[in-house]
Motif scaffolding. Structure first.
Motif, PDB file in Angstrom:
ATOM      1  N   LYS A 158     -18.793 -63.866  36.923  1.00  0.00           N
ATOM      2  CA  LYS A 158     -19.270 -63.882  35.692  1.00  0.00           C
ATOM      3  C   LYS A 158     -20.485 -63.826  35.503  1.00  0.00           C
ATOM      4  CE  LYS A 158     -14.964 -64.473  33.993  1.00  0.00           C
ATOM      5  NZ  LYS A 158     -14.403 -63.033  33.603  1.00  0.00           N
ATOM      6  N   MET A 159     -21.318 -63.219  36.433  1.00  0.00           N
ATOM      7  CA  MET A 159     -22.647 -63.034  36.537  1.00  0.00           C
ATOM      8  C   MET A 159     -23.189 -61.791  35.858  1.00  0.00           C
ATOM      9  SD  MET A 159     -23.647 -64.108  40.435  1.00  0.00           S
ATOM     10  CE  MET A 159     -25.331 -63.817  40.236  1.00  0.00           C
ATOM     11  N   VAL A 160     -24.448 -61.933  34.848  1.00  0.00           N
ATOM     12  CA  VAL A 160     -24.812 -60.748  34.398  1.00  0.00           C
ATOM     13  C   VAL A 160     -26.239 -60.586  34.518  1.00  0.00           C
ATOM     14  CG1 VAL A 160     -25.082 -59.636  32.056  1.00  0.00           C
ATOM     15  CG2 VAL A 160     -22.913 -60.657  32.606  1.00  0.00           C
ATOM     16  N   THR A 161     -26.807 -59.569  35.092  1.00  0.00           N
ATOM     17  CA  THR A 161     -28.201 -59.612  35.237  1.00  0.00           C
ATOM     18  C   THR A 161     -28.620 -58.023  35.270  1.00  0.00           C
ATOM     19  OG1 THR A 161     -30.164 -60.139  36.813  1.00  0.00           O
ATOM     20  CG2 THR A 161     -27.804 -59.900  37.906  1.00  0.00           C
ATOM     21  N   CYS A 162     -29.692 -57.841  35.189  1.00  0.00           N
ATOM     22  CA  CYS A 162     -30.455 -56.511  34.748  1.00  0.00           C
ATOM     23  C   CYS A 162     -30.400 -55.697  36.290  1.00  0.00           C
ATOM     24  CB  CYS A 162     -31.731 -56.328  34.233  1.00  0.00           C
ATOM     25  SG  CYS A 162     -33.068 -57.173  35.130  1.00  0.00           S
ATOM     26  N   PHE A 163     -30.608 -56.680  37.378  1.00  0.00           N
ATOM     27  CA  PHE A 163     -30.447 -56.122  38.718  1.00  0.00           C
ATOM     28  C   PHE A 163     -29.177 -55.457  39.194  1.00  0.00           C
ATOM     29  CE2 PHE A 163     -34.026 -59.562  38.271  1.00  0.00           C
ATOM     30  CZ  PHE A 163     -35.172 -58.427  38.294  1.00  0.00           C
TER      31      PHE A 163
END
Length: 299
Positions: A158-163
């Protein structure tokens, strides 16, 4: 006064004995909102906004009574914990992961794509933290080697990051190789490895021999293996007790890769300079890494 769960709980439950009835369960819209709204007073004044006043002590009391009373305190015994990066034994972590999720090297195109898309030191560090966290989870669980790394991070962790976009071509079977790459990119950005015993300068002859090695070989994967060796072994206290600066780099790298049970590439055995000493390894790594960057920029 603020009430705590300890005032309502007279017993504890270990993680191994945990059952559904021990856990606090509620629905925000069905359970919490009606409770809060029932303890809210509204006032209207002509020409002004509606004012809301909440009876916070009563809300707190009702939440504790309705949801927390009778629930046990759950002890942390048996709960896996993540350890500080500096304390990790990465060699053991890598072995554990390889035993659970089959690992292969990143394809050259994927490696180059990741390197291009992470074009700042901060982005590299952020991506490294994400992959480092992923390694911690995979070492304790497992996963499908062919599963997209980004899908695992988003759907399972459940991780969301632009990278994450930069890692879209990677799969779980690439996570160790990706860690190698990102770790190496961090050092390439900084070029600040400071182990005095391994920082003897290169001679012109050394540079010529390294150029010859680079011209005959695809050095990308070797560069990652060399960087991993430097970071995991030469960065430790008393490193010189195990890896003598007077040893040859070729000899030390062969020993290290044998210990990892990784096949030493044929091009390395045939073309790597015999006379390069371990005391020169940092400058050798910097020289090859910088030359590779220059060639990529020219290309």
């Amino acid at each position: 006064s603020v009430l705590t769960l300890q005032q309502f709980s007279s017993y504890t439950v270990a993680l191994d004995d945990l059952m559904e009835q021990h856990v606090i369960c509620y629905d925000v819209e069905k359970d919490l909102l009606p409770l809060v709204l029932s303890n809210c007073q509204y006032s209207l004044e002509r020409g002004r906004e509606t004012l809301s006043e909440y009876d916070l002590p009563r809300i707190q009391q009702q939440i504790l009574t309705r949801f927390l009373q009778g629930k046990p305190l759950i002890t942390r015994t048996g709960i896996p914990t993540l350890i500080n990066t500096q304390e990790k034994d990465y060699e053991s972590v890598f072995k554990m992961i390889k035993g659970k999720v089959h690992q292969v090297s990143l394809p050259t195109l994927t490696r180059n794509s990741v390197s291009r898309e992470l074009d700042s030191y901060s982005e590299v560090c952020e991506a490294f933290k994400i992959v480092d966290l992923l390694l911690g989870f995979l070492s304790m669980t497992d996963g499908d080697p062919s599963m997209s790394l980004v899908s695992y991070l988003q759907d399972i962790l459940k991780m969301v990051t632009c990278f994450l976009q930069a890692l879209k071509k990677c799969k779980l079977q690439h996570c160790v190789s990706l860690w190698q790459l990102l770790s190496s990119l961090k050092s390439e950005n900084m070029l600040q490895l400071k182990r005095v015993c391994y920082q003897d300068p290169l001679s012109e002859q050394n540079k010529m021999e390294l150029k010859c090695f680079m011209s005959r070989s695809n050095t990308n994967q070797w560069l990652l293996e060399m960087h991993e060796f430097i970071q995991l072994n030469l960065g430790r206290s008393h490193a010189t007790h195990r890896y003598k600066p007077s040893w040859g780099v070729k000899e030390a790298m062969q020993l290290y890769m044998d210990q990892k049970e990784v096949e030493v590439p044929e091009y390395f055995e045939e073309n790597f300079p015999e006379n390069l000493l371990l005391s020169q390894i940092l400058h050798a790594w910097k020289y090859v890494a910088t030359s590779n960057q220059e060639w990529m920029n020219e290309g």
